[in-house]
Design a protein around this motif. Sequence first.
Motif, PDB file in Angstrom:
ATOM      1  N   GLU B   6     -17.304 -14.055  -8.119  1.00 41.75           N
ATOM      2  CA  GLU B   6     -17.743 -13.514  -6.824  1.00 41.75           C
ATOM      3  C   GLU B   6     -16.561 -13.364  -5.874  1.00 41.75           C
ATOM      4  OE1 GLU B   6     -22.338 -15.153  -6.954  1.00 41.75           O
ATOM      5  OE2 GLU B   6     -20.819 -16.253  -5.838  1.00 41.75           O
ATOM      6  N   ILE B   7     -15.636 -14.316  -5.951  1.00 49.87           N
ATOM      7  CA  ILE B   7     -14.440 -14.227  -5.107  1.00 49.87           C
ATOM      8  C   ILE B   7     -13.662 -12.972  -5.484  1.00 49.87           C
ATOM      9  CG2 ILE B   7     -12.196 -15.280  -4.590  1.00 49.87           C
ATOM     10  CD1 ILE B   7     -13.528 -18.022  -4.933  1.00 49.87           C
ATOM     11  N   ARG B   8     -13.500 -12.775  -6.795  1.00 49.40           N
ATOM     12  CA  ARG B   8     -12.751 -11.607  -7.268  1.00 49.40           C
ATOM     13  C   ARG B   8     -13.457 -10.309  -6.829  1.00 49.40           C
ATOM     14  NH1 ARG B   8      -8.798 -11.342 -11.172  1.00 49.40           N
ATOM     15  NH2 ARG B   8      -9.218 -13.485 -11.803  1.00 49.40           N
ATOM     16  N   LYS B   9     -14.773 -10.302  -6.974  1.00 48.23           N
ATOM     17  CA  LYS B   9     -15.543  -9.104  -6.607  1.00 48.23           C
ATOM     18  C   LYS B   9     -15.415  -8.828  -5.107  1.00 48.23           C
ATOM     19  CE  LYS B   9     -20.294  -7.403  -6.765  1.00 48.23           C
ATOM     20  NZ  LYS B   9     -21.704  -7.822  -6.907  1.00 48.23           N
ATOM     21  N   PHE B  10     -15.477  -9.890  -4.317  1.00 47.92           N
ATOM     22  CA  PHE B  10     -15.364  -9.764  -2.859  1.00 47.92           C
ATOM     23  C   PHE B  10     -14.003  -9.184  -2.466  1.00 47.92           C
ATOM     24  CE2 PHE B  10     -15.727 -10.691   1.542  1.00 47.92           C
ATOM     25  CZ  PHE B  10     -14.577 -11.327   1.945  1.00 47.92           C
ATOM     26  N   ILE B  11     -12.959  -9.729  -3.084  1.00 50.58           N
ATOM     27  CA  ILE B  11     -11.604  -9.289  -2.725  1.00 50.58           C
ATOM     28  C   ILE B  11     -11.358  -7.854  -3.184  1.00 50.58           C
ATOM     29  CG2 ILE B  11      -9.155  -9.666  -3.259  1.00 50.58           C
ATOM     30  CD1 ILE B  11      -9.686 -12.645  -2.979  1.00 50.58           C
ATOM     31  N   LYS B  12     -11.792  -7.547  -4.388  1.00 52.95           N
ATOM     32  CA  LYS B  12     -11.562  -6.188  -4.898  1.00 52.95           C
ATOM     33  C   LYS B  12     -12.358  -5.159  -4.095  1.00 52.95           C
ATOM     34  CE  LYS B  12     -10.167  -6.991  -9.688  1.00 52.95           C
ATOM     35  NZ  LYS B  12      -8.941  -6.198  -9.796  1.00 52.95           N
ATOM     36  N   SER B  13     -13.570  -5.534  -3.705  1.00 52.66           N
ATOM     37  CA  SER B  13     -14.396  -4.566  -2.972  1.00 52.66           C
ATOM     38  C   SER B  13     -13.848  -4.321  -1.569  1.00 52.66           C
ATOM     39  CB  SER B  13     -15.841  -5.058  -2.891  1.00 52.66           C
ATOM     40  OG  SER B  13     -15.928  -6.205  -2.072  1.00 52.66           O
ATOM     41  N   GLY B  14     -13.117  -5.302  -1.045  1.00 53.45           N
ATOM     42  CA  GLY B  14     -12.575  -5.149   0.304  1.00 53.45           C
ATOM     43  C   GLY B  14     -11.142  -4.657   0.332  1.00 53.45           C
ATOM     44  N   ALA B  15     -10.558  -4.448  -0.828  1.00 55.96           N
ATOM     45  CA  ALA B  15      -9.142  -4.037  -0.879  1.00 55.96           C
ATOM     46  C   ALA B  15      -8.957  -2.655  -0.253  1.00 55.96           C
ATOM     47  CB  ALA B  15      -8.661  -4.014  -2.327  1.00 55.96           C
ATOM     48  N   PRO B  16      -7.830  -2.450   0.423  1.00 51.28           N
ATOM     49  CA  PRO B  16      -7.611  -1.159   1.072  1.00 51.28           C
ATOM     50  C   PRO B  16      -7.467  -0.020   0.068  1.00 51.28           C
ATOM     51  CG  PRO B  16      -5.754  -2.647   1.450  1.00 51.28           C
ATOM     52  CD  PRO B  16      -6.723  -3.374   0.615  1.00 51.28           C
ATOM     53  N   ASP B  17      -7.849   1.151   0.512  1.00 49.16           N
ATOM     54  CA  ASP B  17      -7.707   2.342  -0.309  1.00 49.16           C
ATOM     55  C   ASP B  17      -6.297   2.906  -0.116  1.00 49.16           C
ATOM     56  OD1 ASP B  17      -8.779   5.738   0.011  1.00 49.16           O
ATOM     57  OD2 ASP B  17      -8.323   4.634  -1.829  1.00 49.16           O
ATOM     58  N   VAL B  18      -5.606   3.113  -1.190  1.00 44.00           N
ATOM     59  CA  VAL B  18      -4.248   3.665  -1.093  1.00 44.00           C
ATOM     60  C   VAL B  18      -4.204   5.052  -1.706  1.00 44.00           C
ATOM     61  CG1 VAL B  18      -2.894   1.560  -0.888  1.00 44.00           C
ATOM     62  CG2 VAL B  18      -3.626   2.311  -3.129  1.00 44.00           C
ATOM     63  N   GLY B  19      -4.893   5.960  -1.093  1.00 48.45           N
ATOM     64  CA  GLY B  19      -4.864   7.343  -1.567  1.00 48.45           C
ATOM     65  C   GLY B  19      -3.505   7.945  -1.268  1.00 48.45           C
ATOM     66  N   ASP B  20      -3.445   9.244  -1.271  1.00 45.54           N
ATOM     67  CA  ASP B  20      -2.224  10.040  -1.028  1.00 45.54           C
ATOM     68  C   ASP B  20      -1.036   9.568  -1.869  1.00 45.54           C
ATOM     69  OD1 ASP B  20      -0.810   8.880   2.210  1.00 45.54           O
ATOM     70  OD2 ASP B  20      -1.455   7.751   0.459  1.00 45.54           O
ATOM     71  N   SER B  21      -1.315   9.220  -3.118  1.00 48.28           N
ATOM     72  CA  SER B  21      -0.238   8.823  -4.038  1.00 48.28           C
ATOM     73  C   SER B  21       0.690  10.009  -4.300  1.00 48.28           C
ATOM     74  CB  SER B  21      -0.822   8.368  -5.380  1.00 48.28           C
ATOM     75  OG  SER B  21      -1.600   7.218  -5.201  1.00 48.28           O
ATOM     76  N   GLY B  22       0.121  11.208  -4.273  1.00 46.98           N
ATOM     77  CA  GLY B  22       0.936  12.400  -4.523  1.00 46.98           C
ATOM     78  C   GLY B  22       2.042  12.544  -3.494  1.00 46.98           C
ATOM     79  N   ARG B  23       1.679  12.369  -2.232  1.00 43.65           N
ATOM     80  CA  ARG B  23       2.661  12.486  -1.143  1.00 43.65           C
ATOM     81  C   ARG B  23       3.717  11.397  -1.269  1.00 43.65           C
ATOM     82  NH1 ARG B  23       3.914   9.592   2.730  1.00 43.65           N
ATOM     83  NH2 ARG B  23       2.152   8.221   2.382  1.00 43.65           N
ATOM     84  N   PHE B  24       3.259  10.186  -1.559  1.00 42.54           N
ATOM     85  CA  PHE B  24       4.174   9.054  -1.681  1.00 42.54           C
ATOM     86  C   PHE B  24       5.188   9.295  -2.803  1.00 42.54           C
ATOM     87  CE2 PHE B  24       5.538   4.720  -1.197  1.00 42.54           C
ATOM     88  CZ  PHE B  24       5.873   4.303  -2.470  1.00 42.54           C
ATOM     89  N   MET B  25       4.689   9.737  -3.949  1.00 43.86           N
ATOM     90  CA  MET B  25       5.586   9.951  -5.094  1.00 43.86           C
ATOM     91  C   MET B  25       6.541  11.111  -4.832  1.00 43.86           C
ATOM     92  SD  MET B  25       5.325   7.615  -7.299  1.00 43.86           S
ATOM     93  CE  MET B  25       6.519   8.388  -8.391  1.00 43.86           C
ATOM     94  N   LYS B  26       6.035  12.117  -4.135  1.00 48.26           N
ATOM     95  CA  LYS B  26       6.879  13.280  -3.811  1.00 48.26           C
ATOM     96  C   LYS B  26       8.053  12.825  -2.927  1.00 48.26           C
ATOM     97  CE  LYS B  26       6.218  18.030  -2.294  1.00 48.26           C
ATOM     98  NZ  LYS B  26       5.358  18.947  -1.529  1.00 48.26           N
ATOM     99  N   ASP B  27       7.737  12.023  -1.920  1.00 38.62           N
ATOM    100  CA  ASP B  27       8.785  11.478  -1.035  1.00 38.62           C
ATOM    101  C   ASP B  27       9.778  10.644  -1.824  1.00 38.62           C
ATOM    102  OD1 ASP B  27       6.925  10.793   2.054  1.00 38.62           O
ATOM    103  OD2 ASP B  27       8.034  12.552   1.330  1.00 38.62           O
ATOM    104  N   LEU B  28       9.237   9.813  -2.707  1.00 39.52           N
ATOM    105  CA  LEU B  28      10.091   8.916  -3.493  1.00 39.52           C
ATOM    106  C   LEU B  28      11.014   9.709  -4.414  1.00 39.52           C
ATOM    107  CD1 LEU B  28      10.669   5.906  -4.239  1.00 39.52           C
ATOM    108  CD2 LEU B  28       9.048   6.195  -6.108  1.00 39.52           C
ATOM    109  N   GLU B  29      10.468  10.707  -5.069  1.00 39.53           N
ATOM    110  CA  GLU B  29      11.285  11.536  -5.975  1.00 39.53           C
ATOM    111  C   GLU B  29      12.370  12.270  -5.208  1.00 39.53           C
ATOM    112  OE1 GLU B  29       7.667  12.921  -8.770  1.00 39.53           O
ATOM    113  OE2 GLU B  29       9.576  13.867  -9.251  1.00 39.53           O
TER     114      GLU B  29
END
Lengths: 168, 127
Positions: B6-29
Amino acid sequence: MDKEQFIRTVAQEQESLRRFLRVLCGGDSFRADDIAQEALLKAYLSFEKFQGRAKFSTWLFRIAYNCWYDSARTSSAREVVSLDEVGSDRPDDSADAAAGFQRQDLRLAVSALSEAERIVVLLFYMEDKTVKDIEAITGMPSGTVRSHLSRARKHLREYLDRLGYGRP
Amino acid sequence: MADDKEIRKFIKSGAPDVGDSGRFMKDLERQIDLLPVPASLAGRGKERCGDEAAAILAMAKSRKLQNGVMSAAIAVVAVAVFAVVFVILQTIPHFEEFIRTYSVYVMSGFSVVVVCSVLLSLRHISI
């Protein structure tokens, strides 16, 4: 591994890394992404130091953790760096912070933990790292990691029971 | 009481969404492209080591073969010389008596001839 393979591997790991850093930074996605980028560039430039004894993701997390740690210790002027303030119930000034967490419960729950407990809990439960991985990432001995995990579990259980979490 | 799951489920369900991976990788590259490629990621280091290792192995194999051929040649020569001596021993009576009388000297001389042959042949081996 060559440059293209490095980039492809990093693309698979970046989401997990950024999520971990975002929680450590109290939901501040800009700061978390800055630290993530710094860490990944450091990893790129010092790739010869990766000896393959640990997993690549563990090595990346270690660099990112060290970058966050340095940033947190040197940047004392920022509100989000103050770990006590992360624990407060005040509305966060960062426009991103509210959206940074799916649920404010999580933010409040982890903010009640000590810094070390918070880090161990996030790595163990959110990123599914083993105790050995956490030891490699944070430099804490495995006994210390287990001890923090045990205390954190106790606090989290109490918190969740107060919320009535999981009860039908 | 909330358990580990339940602890794991609680933490995973509340974890922030880190979308825009495309933009991040583009900047990094983009940033990675501005940096020099480290030797460890250039692929040259491993290739060169591989080529050199292959060359050394090939040379070692060639030397081993050469040494084997030389050793076989020397052994054949030694056997041939011994056979000749044996035939002489059998056909010439006085010689047979001479060999029997001075057998130690004959054997020593024979050994010296074989050793000298081997040492002389080593002089021609160059690295």
